[in-house]
Write an enzyme that holds these catalytic residues in place. Sequence first.
Site, PDB file in Angstrom:
ATOM      1  N   GLY A 299      67.487  23.171  54.533  1.00  0.00           N
ATOM      2  CA  GLY A 299      67.306  22.328  53.043  1.00  0.00           C
ATOM      3  C   GLY A 299      67.596  20.361  53.545  1.00  0.00           C
ATOM      4  O   GLY A 299      67.071  19.484  52.314  1.00  0.00           O
ATOM      5  N   CYS A 304      61.576  19.489  51.557  1.00  0.00           N
ATOM      6  CA  CYS A 304      62.445  20.830  51.161  1.00  0.00           C
ATOM      7  C   CYS A 304      63.009  20.826  49.508  1.00  0.00           C
ATOM      8  O   CYS A 304      63.380  19.855  49.631  1.00  0.00           O
ATOM      9  CB  CYS A 304      63.463  20.915  52.215  1.00  0.00           C
ATOM     10  SG  CYS A 304      63.168  21.504  53.646  1.00  0.00           S
ATOM     11  N   GLY A 360      58.900  17.387  60.946  1.00  0.00           N
ATOM     12  CA  GLY A 360      57.224  18.057  60.029  1.00  0.00           C
ATOM     13  C   GLY A 360      56.577  16.136  59.472  1.00  0.00           C
ATOM     14  O   GLY A 360      55.373  15.794  59.973  1.00  0.00           O
ATOM     15  N   SER A 361      57.284  16.174  58.070  1.00  0.00           N
ATOM     16  CA  SER A 361      56.743  14.814  57.336  1.00  0.00           C
ATOM     17  C   SER A 361      55.459  13.459  57.781  1.00  0.00           C
ATOM     18  O   SER A 361      54.550  13.014  58.412  1.00  0.00           O
ATOM     19  CB  SER A 361      56.832  14.475  56.589  1.00  0.00           C
ATOM     20  OG  SER A 361      57.069  15.958  55.331  1.00  0.00           O
ATOM     21  N   MET A 387      56.419  24.907  53.764  1.00  0.00           N
ATOM     22  CA  MET A 387      55.591  26.427  54.195  1.00  0.00           C
ATOM     23  C   MET A 387      56.085  27.369  52.345  1.00  0.00           C
ATOM     24  O   MET A 387      55.732  28.154  53.060  1.00  0.00           O
ATOM     25  CB  MET A 387      56.454  26.763  55.379  1.00  0.00           C
ATOM     26  CG  MET A 387      55.354  25.538  56.796  1.00  0.00           C
ATOM     27  SD  MET A 387      53.922  25.131  56.646  1.00  0.00           S
ATOM     28  CE  MET A 387      52.843  27.095  56.572  1.00  0.00           C
ATOM     29  N   ALA A 388      57.248  26.588  52.421  1.00  0.00           N
ATOM     30  CA  ALA A 388      57.665  27.316  51.228  1.00  0.00           C
ATOM     31  C   ALA A 388      57.091  27.111  49.666  1.00  0.00           C
ATOM     32  O   ALA A 388      57.125  27.385  48.598  1.00  0.00           O
ATOM     33  CB  ALA A 388      59.509  27.617  51.406  1.00  0.00           C
TER      34      ALA A 388
HETATM   35  P1  XMP Z   1      60.767  17.146  57.848  1.00  0.00           P
HETATM   36  O1  XMP Z   1      61.936  16.169  57.157  1.00  0.00           O
HETATM   37  O2  XMP Z   1      60.698  16.222  59.218  1.00  0.00           O
HETATM   38  O3  XMP Z   1      61.125  18.528  58.172  1.00  0.00           O
HETATM   39  O4  XMP Z   1      59.068  16.967  56.915  1.00  0.00           O
HETATM   40  C1  XMP Z   1      60.280  19.107  58.305  1.00  0.00           C
HETATM   41  C2  XMP Z   1      61.310  20.529  58.458  1.00  0.00           C
HETATM   42  O5  XMP Z   1      61.119  21.063  56.927  1.00  0.00           O
HETATM   43  C3  XMP Z   1      60.788  22.331  57.042  1.00  0.00           C
HETATM   44  N1  XMP Z   1      60.610  22.653  55.682  1.00  0.00           N
HETATM   45  C4  XMP Z   1      60.622  23.112  54.406  1.00  0.00           C
HETATM   46  N2  XMP Z   1      61.860  23.548  54.080  1.00  0.00           N
HETATM   47  N3  XMP Z   1      61.250  24.386  52.278  1.00  0.00           N
HETATM   48  C5  XMP Z   1      61.761  23.598  52.876  1.00  0.00           C
HETATM   49  O6  XMP Z   1      62.957  23.975  52.478  1.00  0.00           O
HETATM   50  C6  XMP Z   1      59.993  23.954  52.703  1.00  0.00           C
HETATM   51  O7  XMP Z   1      59.400  24.422  52.058  1.00  0.00           O
HETATM   52  C7  XMP Z   1      59.575  23.653  54.213  1.00  0.00           C
HETATM   53  N4  XMP Z   1      58.960  23.686  55.232  1.00  0.00           N
HETATM   54  C8  XMP Z   1      59.133  23.473  55.968  1.00  0.00           C
HETATM   55  C9  XMP Z   1      60.920  23.098  57.817  1.00  0.00           C
HETATM   56  O8  XMP Z   1      61.855  23.351  58.741  1.00  0.00           O
HETATM   57  C10 XMP Z   1      60.440  22.298  59.228  1.00  0.00           C
HETATM   58  O9  XMP Z   1      60.195  21.986  60.710  1.00  0.00           O
END
Ligand code: XMP
Length: 479
Positions: A299, A304, A360-361, A387-388
Amino acid sequence: MKVLPDVALTYDDVLLVPQYSDVASRRKLSTQTRLTRGMNLQIPIISANMDTVTEAEMAITMAREGGIGIIHRFMTIDEQVWQIQRVKKTESFIVENPITLTVSHTVGDVKKIVEETYTGGILVLDGGERLVGIITTRDLLFEEDDHKPLSEIMTRDVVTAPPDTTLEQAEKILHEHRIEKLPLVDANGKLVGLITMKDIMKIAEFPKATKDARGRLAVGAAVGVKSTELKRVERLLEAGADCIVVDIAHGDSKLEMDIIKAIRKNFTHAQIVGGNVATADGTQRLIDAGVDAVKVGVGPGSICITRVVAGAGIPQLTAIMNCAAVARPQNIPIIADGGIRASGDVVKALAGGASSVMIGSLLAGTDESPGLLMTRKGHRYKVSRGMASLQANVARKAREGEAEITQEEIEDYVSEGVEAAVPYRGSAREMLGQLVGGLQSGMSYTNAHSVDELYEKAVFIRMTEVGLAESKPHDVDVM
Ligand code: XMP
C-alpha cells in the site's frame, strides 16, 4: 481482535541523524548492493513491473546505469519473451548470429547487404557453417564487377578466436591485429559468433552496467501465481531473464507460496524474488518457500489505494525494518517497493534495512517508459497507473487478445489502484543520476562508505508535522 502496541512509521516520519563523517568525496562512494542472493547491482534501483514503467526500453537504460528493470506481465508470454530478447540483444559483446554469405555469392550481393545493414565486414562461409573468409570495406574498394564471386576477392587469412573468448582477451586480440571484427570459431572451424570493436566500445560507455555471465544486459521479468504461469517462467528463463519476480499484491498467501515452491523445484538455479509482503512472518514464509529476495510494500505506492479500499497495509519504513530484521541474518536482500518520491526516501529505505528500492511513478514520467508524452494546460506529462486499476486490466485484456471487458465486469471490479498523470521528467538516466547523487549525500551525512554501512550506522530520529514542514522549502515562493 488485537491491537499491536507499536506506532508504524514511514519516510516522512523520520530523519537520519547527521554524524561525524570522514567521507572526502561523496560522488566516489560505492552504491553497490545486492538484488538477490546471487545478483549484484551497482546502483540500488529497480524499475517497477508496471505497464506504464518497464518494458524493454526502460530495462535497457536501467541495466546500463547499474540497476535493473523488471518487465511487467500484463502481456502475452510471447510478447514478454520478445521484450526480454530485445534487452538481451542490446550490447551483447558477442553477436550470436552474424550476417554471413557464402563463397558463391557475388560482389553485387555483398554490396547490397552492406548498403541495407550498414555492416562493414561480412563473414564468408564455405556453403556450410565453416568460416573461410571475410569481406572488408577495403576488399570492396574499386571492385566494379558485381558478378565476381566472393571467393576471388575475400580476405582468407582471418584472425579468429575460440567460442569462450572473454571480453578482455577479445580486446587484446583486436588491438594487437588492428582489426575491427573477431569471428569466433569452434575446433571444427564452424562459425559460432562475432565480436566487434564497435560493440566493445559501446560497452565502455556504460561501465556500471548490470550484466549476465555472457556479457548481456541483465533484466528481470514478473510472473503471476496461477499454476499456468510455470510455462511463462520456463519461457522467460529460456529467453535469458536473470530473475523472476513473483508479484502479487498480497504475497503472504498460499497461492504465492505454492508457485514459489514449484518454481524452486523446477528451475533450481533461477533467482526468485517473492512479494509483496510487509511483515516479518510473511518474509520468513517466503524465505522458507525458497526465494532469493523479498519485495516489501503493501500500500505505499503512489498509485495504490489498497489501504483505502481494503484498510490493510503497513507504513513502509516500519515494514522494511521488520522484514529486514528477519531477512538480513539469513542473507536474503529486501527490496523496498513503492512510495519513493525523492532521493531522501531511497536513503531512508536503505538505512532501514532494504538493499534496493523499486520505483514506479517517478520513472513513469521519463522518456523510457511506455506511453505517450502529453501536454495539458501547458505542462508535459505521462501516465502512471496501478496494476490493480481498472484501466490497467482493460489494457491487459486487449493486449492479450481477450474479449473486451463487459459492463458487468466493470461494475464488479474492485480497483486497488488508480490512473494518474505524472509530470514529464526527462530521461531516466538523468533521474537515476539525481537519485544516486542524493543517496551518496545521505551516505556522507551518516559516514557510510557502503550501502551495508548505511544500515549499520544509521540513527533515525522521529519528527513532528512541524519538523516535516521545516524540512521542505517554506516561506518562499519556489520557482
Ligand atoms: P511508486 O510509489 O513508486 O510505487 O509509484 C510503485 C509500486 O506500487 C505497487 N503497485 C500497486 N499497489 N495497487 C497497489 O496497491 C496497484 O494497483 C498497484 N500497482 C502497482 C507496486 O508494488 C509498484 O512497484
